[in-house]
Design a protein around this motif. Sequence first.
Motif, PDB file in Angstrom:
ATOM      1  N   VAL A 171      11.553  25.784 -39.204  1.00  0.00           N
ATOM      2  CA  VAL A 171      10.467  24.928 -38.722  1.00  0.00           C
ATOM      3  C   VAL A 171       9.156  25.239 -39.427  1.00  0.00           C
ATOM      4  N   ASP A 175      10.782  13.699 -37.252  1.00  0.00           N
ATOM      5  CA  ASP A 175      11.228  15.094 -37.258  1.00  0.00           C
ATOM      6  C   ASP A 175      11.719  15.480 -35.867  1.00  0.00           C
ATOM      7  N   ASP A 210      11.569  18.310 -34.307  1.00  0.00           N
ATOM      8  CA  ASP A 210      10.858  19.388 -33.629  1.00  0.00           C
ATOM      9  C   ASP A 210       9.469  18.921 -33.220  1.00  0.00           C
ATOM     10  N   GLU A 243      11.204  17.637 -23.308  1.00  0.00           N
ATOM     11  CA  GLU A 243      11.698  18.796 -24.058  1.00  0.00           C
ATOM     12  C   GLU A 243      10.812  20.027 -23.947  1.00  0.00           C
ATOM     13  N   LYS A 275      11.861  24.413 -24.085  1.00  0.00           N
ATOM     14  CA  LYS A 275      12.136  24.693 -25.499  1.00  0.00           C
ATOM     15  C   LYS A 275      10.994  25.375 -26.226  1.00  0.00           C
ATOM     16  N   TYR A 276       9.759  25.230 -25.723  1.00  0.00           N
ATOM     17  CA  TYR A 276       8.595  25.715 -26.458  1.00  0.00           C
ATOM     18  C   TYR A 276       7.808  26.720 -25.628  1.00  0.00           C
TER      19      TYR A 276
END
Length: 677
Positions: A553, A594, A596, A644, A648-649
């Motif tokens: 990433v 993308d 991400d 998300e 996830k982050y």
Amino acid sequence: MGKSKTTKFKRPQFNAVGLPVSVTKDEDCEEDHGDENCPADELLEKLQSPNADMREFACASISRVVQQSQTIPGFLQRDAVRRLGPMLLDSSVAVRETATGALRNLSACGGQEVCEEMVKEDVMTPLTALLRECCSGFEIAAVPMKDQRSPVENVANEAVNLLWNLCESNTQALSIFNKSGLLDVVVQCLEKYPHNVELAISAAHCLHTVTEDNPELLCSINTTVLGALENVLLSTQDCMAYTLLRALAAGTLWNMKSSLPASHQAQLLNTVVATLSKCLDIDAGTLIPKLRHAEEDRLLNTASIPGVENETSRDINVDEMEEDEEAPNPKRNGKAAKIDNDISDLLPRGREELREAMALLTAQQTSLEIIVNMCCSDDPSDDEWEESSSSDESELGPDGLCDGVSSLMSPLCLSAEVHGALISHHIPEKVLKKTEFPRPEAIDACHQNFSWKPLIKRLGRVQSRALTCLHSILSTMDVESLGGIAALQEAAQRLSSLVFGAPEIPKDAEFLEAVTSALRSLLQMIASKNIPQCITPQQLMSLSEAASHCDVVSVRVNAVAILGITGSMLAREKGTADSIKIVGNALLQIASKDGDLVVNGEALDALFDVFADGNEAEMAAKNIQLLPALKALQPVFKAKIRKEGRGKYTPQQLCVLDNVKINLRRFISYLEKVVKK
């Protein structure tokens, strides 16, 4: 989307015997053979033999078998650690050495989970006792003759490497190290450097690891420890093994700096940087061909002596030792851990030239990593990201839509003492020199011999570390410190040639991550001084295309940031609307497609910068239909954050993404006003 944070290096996880963590080829690992052919039962049973030779044979066989990672579960299920542990204190010195080597290989080839299991099985208790006995044996052992090694020191070398692996992978092992007084034991091994540099290097690696971010241990640092490390720094031996030893000692002293009196810190800093500077002065591209030719000459002379085996007949099978680099594993703090490999322990004693080459490359890689850590020592905490990424709209200026984020672009803080030492020893220039591709002569020399081929990847890793180091230096120093505008332009040309000099951009992920980070920092600095950019739109597109195919990433984020920086510079010039259009289309594509969210946010942030102001940017925005494109993208981006984001982050990434979401709404309002003019 915020400043490009520098990467602080933790020690890469060396395999204890220098093999990759999974030494078997991928296709071998895909098939599950189960326990049908597992030799664990028979070998573990032989550990109970009353015959010392049989016990030694069993330990040596286990040491070899566990290098095939698929065999490790079978050994663990049969309590291999608990059954090998007592062998560390066997009555036979040879059994002690091979048993410690078997556990060392198990810890290295099994990775972190196996190390944790070994500590749970209390392997630290016999290991601590063994190390203490070894150090007691140093005093009574006869002084070995030249080119001979003390059996006690051989055992100690295996034990220190096992300790190193465990402390690197397991916090409980590190805690036991702190509380058991093992620091003094490892220092005794370090002090063997005048006649056993291999043991000293193992001890130095271990010390370099255990002293990093370990305040509990630093409280026990005394004059004996400091004196031993300073003696190593003052050693004058020329060989590359001692160059590596001094680099590791320098890194250990840097880790200990907070425990030293303030009056001693300035002198220490200068000595450490001077040591690293001397290491970087050595040209591996010139030395490696010389060492390779010296080996050839020596082997030819040896072959002419009757009864002496020619070492070329014993070349290592590097097909099994080729490094199987894993993609960086993202950590919670956004930094990455990489697997590193070293084959030096597998080299026969006679391969001194190859050992010298390996030692030099390891020393230079280590030196560059230490400099990165020096530049990061005053790095803002992750909390600062959260504070600077507040979603409070009142913090955003009415015209500067991204003020809350762009404040993060300021240079990192670097103490005056560190800054002065790095400049006085010409570290920036030496690091820039190391970013060049390895000399063709060195690559050719390595290609000519099976055993030397792994050095090619080592050369590439030194280059990547130099690029990461350059990124850190650019993030922490001003233009004047780096030699002024002319020096920056030269650096830009060099980096551009690395990326765009070949017919196609290199695809190696480690190289791409390092070079795009350095290029991003350099272009940001150049833009801040209004120096003309050196990258064409066509080159930008090729970089963006190469980055889009990279799984890392941070590579994609860096490529997006480079697009944004260059586009912002183009927006200040006349007649650039077509080029800005190319950049804008690329950023819109990335923002929408993308996979991400961090990359999406970076692309939006770059769009805000590129199209924030100016006639050329306005014309380009109309040509690419920027306003309707962003209106269509806005609900999708918000939905992705809701769907998300939480799982996830990290909280820090979510704060920055939240900031981008707010800026997107405000930027759309700005574009609507522009359209109505």
